[in-house]
Design an enzyme around this catalytic site. Structure first.
Site, PDB file in Angstrom:
ATOM      1  N   ALA A  34      -9.337 -10.221  25.674  1.00 15.19           N
ATOM      2  CA  ALA A  34      -9.019  -9.677  26.998  1.00 15.19           C
ATOM      3  C   ALA A  34     -10.145  -9.788  28.015  1.00 15.19           C
ATOM      4  CB  ALA A  34      -8.585  -8.209  26.859  1.00 15.19           C
ATOM      5  N   ARG A 106     -11.295 -25.913  26.464  1.00 10.93           N
ATOM      6  CA  ARG A 106     -11.785 -27.311  26.503  1.00 10.93           C
ATOM      7  C   ARG A 106     -12.807 -27.532  27.601  1.00 10.93           C
ATOM      8  NH1 ARG A 106      -7.598 -31.894  27.198  1.00 10.93           N
ATOM      9  NH2 ARG A 106      -6.166 -30.447  28.240  1.00 10.93           N
ATOM     10  N   ASP A 175       3.654 -25.045  30.498  1.00 10.49           N
ATOM     11  CA  ASP A 175       4.230 -26.389  30.648  1.00 10.49           C
ATOM     12  C   ASP A 175       5.490 -26.322  31.518  1.00 10.49           C
ATOM     13  OD1 ASP A 175       2.259 -27.474  28.913  1.00 10.49           O
ATOM     14  OD2 ASP A 175       3.387 -26.693  27.202  1.00 10.49           O
ATOM     15  N   HIS A 202       2.526 -28.324  22.427  1.00  8.98           N
ATOM     16  CA  HIS A 202       1.672 -28.067  23.585  1.00  8.98           C
ATOM     17  C   HIS A 202       0.374 -28.877  23.505  1.00  8.98           C
ATOM     18  CE1 HIS A 202      -0.144 -26.108  26.981  1.00  8.98           C
ATOM     19  NE2 HIS A 202      -1.201 -25.784  26.237  1.00  8.98           N
ATOM     20  N   MET A 254      -2.404 -19.803  33.650  1.00 10.06           N
ATOM     21  CA  MET A 254      -2.046 -19.413  32.277  1.00 10.06           C
ATOM     22  C   MET A 254      -1.753 -17.920  32.202  1.00 10.06           C
ATOM     23  SD  MET A 254      -1.336 -20.255  29.264  1.00 10.06           S
ATOM     24  CE  MET A 254      -0.355 -18.869  28.772  1.00 10.06           C
TER      25      MET A 254
HETATM   26  P1  NAD Z   1     -12.625 -17.898  27.554  1.00  9.98           P
HETATM   27  O1  NAD Z   1     -13.771 -18.450  26.788  1.00  9.98           O
HETATM   28  O2  NAD Z   1     -12.805 -17.631  28.992  1.00  9.98           O
HETATM   29  O3  NAD Z   1     -12.144 -16.537  26.882  1.00  9.98           O
HETATM   30  C1  NAD Z   1     -11.903 -16.433  25.525  1.00  9.98           C
HETATM   31  C2  NAD Z   1     -12.224 -15.028  25.090  1.00  9.98           C
HETATM   32  O4  NAD Z   1     -11.962 -14.943  23.690  1.00  9.98           O
HETATM   33  C3  NAD Z   1     -13.688 -14.632  25.303  1.00  9.98           C
HETATM   34  O5  NAD Z   1     -13.776 -13.446  26.057  1.00  9.98           O
HETATM   35  C4  NAD Z   1     -14.224 -14.437  23.900  1.00  9.98           C
HETATM   36  O6  NAD Z   1     -15.180 -13.413  23.781  1.00  9.98           O
HETATM   37  C5  NAD Z   1     -12.931 -14.076  23.169  1.00  9.98           C
HETATM   38  N1  NAD Z   1     -13.038 -14.198  21.726  1.00  9.98           N
HETATM   39  C6  NAD Z   1     -13.676 -15.132  20.984  1.00  9.98           C
HETATM   40  N2  NAD Z   1     -13.561 -14.832  19.671  1.00  9.98           N
HETATM   41  C7  NAD Z   1     -12.835 -13.701  19.598  1.00  9.98           C
HETATM   42  C8  NAD Z   1     -12.399 -12.893  18.535  1.00  9.98           C
HETATM   43  N3  NAD Z   1     -12.688 -13.173  17.259  1.00  9.98           N
HETATM   44  N4  NAD Z   1     -11.669 -11.781  18.824  1.00  9.98           N
HETATM   45  C9  NAD Z   1     -11.375 -11.480  20.093  1.00  9.98           C
HETATM   46  N5  NAD Z   1     -11.768 -12.197  21.149  1.00  9.98           N
HETATM   47  C10 NAD Z   1     -12.504 -13.291  20.894  1.00  9.98           C
HETATM   48  O7  NAD Z   1     -11.392 -18.878  27.310  1.00  9.98           O
HETATM   49  P2  NAD Z   1      -9.981 -18.920  28.103  1.00  9.98           P
HETATM   50  O8  NAD Z   1     -10.095 -19.837  29.251  1.00  9.98           O
HETATM   51  O9  NAD Z   1      -9.521 -17.525  28.324  1.00  9.98           O
HETATM   52  O10 NAD Z   1      -9.055 -19.652  27.003  1.00  9.98           O
HETATM   53  C11 NAD Z   1      -8.741 -19.021  25.796  1.00  9.98           C
HETATM   54  C12 NAD Z   1      -7.895 -19.929  24.928  1.00  9.98           C
HETATM   55  O11 NAD Z   1      -6.618 -20.155  25.535  1.00  9.98           O
HETATM   56  C13 NAD Z   1      -8.482 -21.322  24.696  1.00  9.98           C
HETATM   57  O12 NAD Z   1      -8.300 -21.689  23.347  1.00  9.98           O
HETATM   58  C14 NAD Z   1      -7.652 -22.222  25.592  1.00  9.98           C
HETATM   59  O13 NAD Z   1      -7.609 -23.544  25.142  1.00  9.98           O
HETATM   60  C15 NAD Z   1      -6.305 -21.547  25.469  1.00  9.98           C
HETATM   61  N6  NAD Z   1      -5.337 -21.878  26.535  1.00  9.98           N
HETATM   62  C16 NAD Z   1      -4.040 -22.049  26.163  1.00  9.98           C
HETATM   63  C17 NAD Z   1      -3.083 -22.324  27.106  1.00  9.98           C
HETATM   64  C18 NAD Z   1      -1.647 -22.483  26.722  1.00  9.98           C
HETATM   65  O14 NAD Z   1      -0.855 -22.997  27.525  1.00  9.98           O
HETATM   66  N7  NAD Z   1      -1.226 -22.043  25.558  1.00  9.98           N
HETATM   67  C19 NAD Z   1      -3.454 -22.449  28.468  1.00  9.98           C
HETATM   68  C20 NAD Z   1      -4.778 -22.267  28.811  1.00  9.98           C
HETATM   69  C21 NAD Z   1      -5.743 -21.976  27.833  1.00  9.98           C
HETATM   70  C1  LMR Z   2      -3.431 -25.980  29.336  1.00  7.40           C
HETATM   71  O1  LMR Z   2      -2.396 -26.622  29.140  1.00  7.40           O
HETATM   72  O2  LMR Z   2      -3.872 -25.767  30.480  1.00  7.40           O
HETATM   73  C2  LMR Z   2      -4.163 -25.399  28.169  1.00  7.40           C
HETATM   74  O3  LMR Z   2      -3.634 -25.847  26.957  1.00  7.40           O
HETATM   75  C3  LMR Z   2      -5.638 -25.575  28.251  1.00  7.40           C
HETATM   76  C4  LMR Z   2      -6.095 -26.987  28.059  1.00  7.40           C
HETATM   77  O4  LMR Z   2      -7.032 -27.188  27.283  1.00  7.40           O
HETATM   78  O5  LMR Z   2      -5.557 -27.894  28.683  1.00  7.40           O
END
Ligand code: NAD
Ligand code: LMR
Length: 340
Positions: A34, A106, A175, A202, A254
């Site tokens: 969070a 990424r 998506d 995805h 997201m």
């Molecule tokens: P971020 O690094 O900004 O935030 C991730 C958070 O996870 C951090 O606050 C970190 O401390 C926390 N974290 C790490 N290990 C943890 C644990 N064991 N327990 C609890 N929290 C933990 O990254 P973000 O930009 O928020 O992205 C998070 C993830 O979402 C990435 O893997 C990204 O690829 C994915 N993502 C998915 C989609 C989708 O469409 N499904 C879209 C965007 C991003």
């Molecule tokens: C997205 O689609 O934006 C996420 O899966 C994050 C990414 O790595 O592209």
């Protein structure tokens, strides 16, 4: 701008009124990760959701601050912050819905699969905690690579003897959000008038938008334009990663997409009829054990996994091409969970 502000200002009043007058069930939503780029705006959006009575914010650090900040917003949800592994159980206990955006994002030049080595372990340990502390919760998996993290969670839940395929969702809503926006821009219509199913998985070519099934079909778009829209939807994540130039991936869009999907899950739990969203779930729509397609949500999670419907030749080719990659990503997740 002023319309947006007035909407935000009026949201809390609407929330309190509708909550107190319609006896909605108490719903606890927990966000794991969070304090991150997605986690923070998603926490705010879930605080604004009138279906949420308790909002539990967990991360390895930083969540007390996020929780204190979000808790001042004038809506009914009670917010608590939990930091560090010793507080994970308390964060999860009693959850109806757990949303997981924990893990690394990424950087330019990386694929989502390049995140596997770090994120697989994070997802595995968080899934084990869900199995222990809130085995009946719905789980919305955002952490990448979704094509592997959902199978990992399923394996962990199976090992714990509590796997319910109706309750595990890979969040692919972004998506759909992108497909709608890109199509609307090209067809010169409002994105809110458009709906496009996006199926498969995805990552890259596993993301398959079905523009032949778009709700507001434009006669003016050529096959070439549809192919270009398909490619842009598949590369939407990379477009953001490159624009952010090393500062992460999509977070705001997201959070928006995650909030839409979580809201749909809560509506389903509350018995609202005909709630349909695309999601990556256990599936028999294809030969693969997990697949994203339209899903009807209900009181127990997935009520029905809907079929693909008629596909264009281009979509059929896309479906055949994505199967080997998606199969390999699913198998990689299962193998990791079984062997580690
Ligand atoms: P971020 O690094 O900004 O935030 C991730 C958070 O996870 C951090 O606050 C970190 O401390 C926390 N974290 C790490 N290990 C943890 C644990 N064991 N327990 C609890 N929290 C933990 O990254 P973000 O930009 O928020 O992205 C998070 C993830 O979402 C990435 O893997 C990204 O690829 C994915 N993502 C998915 C989609 C989708 O469409 N499904 C879209 C965007 C991003
Ligand atoms: C997205 O689609 O934006 C996420 O899966 C994050 C990414 O790595 O592209």
């Amino acid at each position: 701008m002023s319309a947006t502000l007035s909407m935000l200002r009026s949201a809390p009043r609407t929330a309190v009124r509708s909550y107190s007058s319609s006896f909605q069930p108490q719903r606890k939503v927990t966000i794991l990760g969070a304090a991150g780029g997605i986690g923070q705006p998603l926490s705010l959006l879930m605080k604004l959701n009138p279906l949420v009575s308790s909002l539990s914010l967990y991360d390895i650090a930083g969540t007390p601050g996020v929780a204190a900040d979000v808790s001042h917003v004038n809506t009914l949800a009670q917010v608590s912050g939990f930091a560090g592994e010793e507080q994970l159980g308390k964060a999860l206990e009693g959850s109806d819905l757990v949303i997981i955006p924990a893990g690394v994002p990424r950087k330019p030049g990386m694929t989502r699969d390049d995140l596997f080595n770090i994120n697989a372990g994070i997802v595995k340990s968080l899934s084990a905690a869900i199995a222990k502390f809130c085995p009946n919760a719905l789980v919305n998996m955002i952490s990448n690579p979704v094509n592997s993290t959902v199978p990992i969670a399923a394996e962990v839940f199976k090992k714990a003897g509590m796997f319910d395929e109706k309750k595990l969702f890979g969040v692919t809503t972004l998506d759909v959000v992108r497909a709608k926006t890109f199509y609307a821009g090209k067809a010169n219509v409002e994105a809110s008038e458009v709906d496009v199913p996006v199926v498969g998985g995805h990552a890259g070519i596993t993301i398959l938008p079905l523009f032949s099934q778009v709700t507001l079909k434009s006669k003016t778009l050529s096959d070439e334009e549809i192919k270009a829209l398909t490619k842009r939807t598949q590369d939407g994540g990379t477009e953001v990663v490159e624009a952010k130039a090393g500062k992460g991936s999509a977070t705001l869009s997201m959070a928006y997409a995650g909030a839409i999907f979580a809201d749909a899950c809560l509506k389903g739990l509350n018995g609202v009829p005909d709630v349909v969203e695309c999601s990556f779930v256990q599936s028999s729509v294809t030969e693969l054990p997990f697949f994203a397609s339209k899903v009807r949500l209900g009181k127990n999670g997935v009520e029905e996994v809907l079929g693909l419907g008629p596909l264009s030749d281009h979509e059929n080719q896309g479906l055949q091409s994505l199967i080997p990659e998606l199969k390999a990503s699913i198998e990689k997740g299962i193998k990791f969970a079984k062997e580690s």
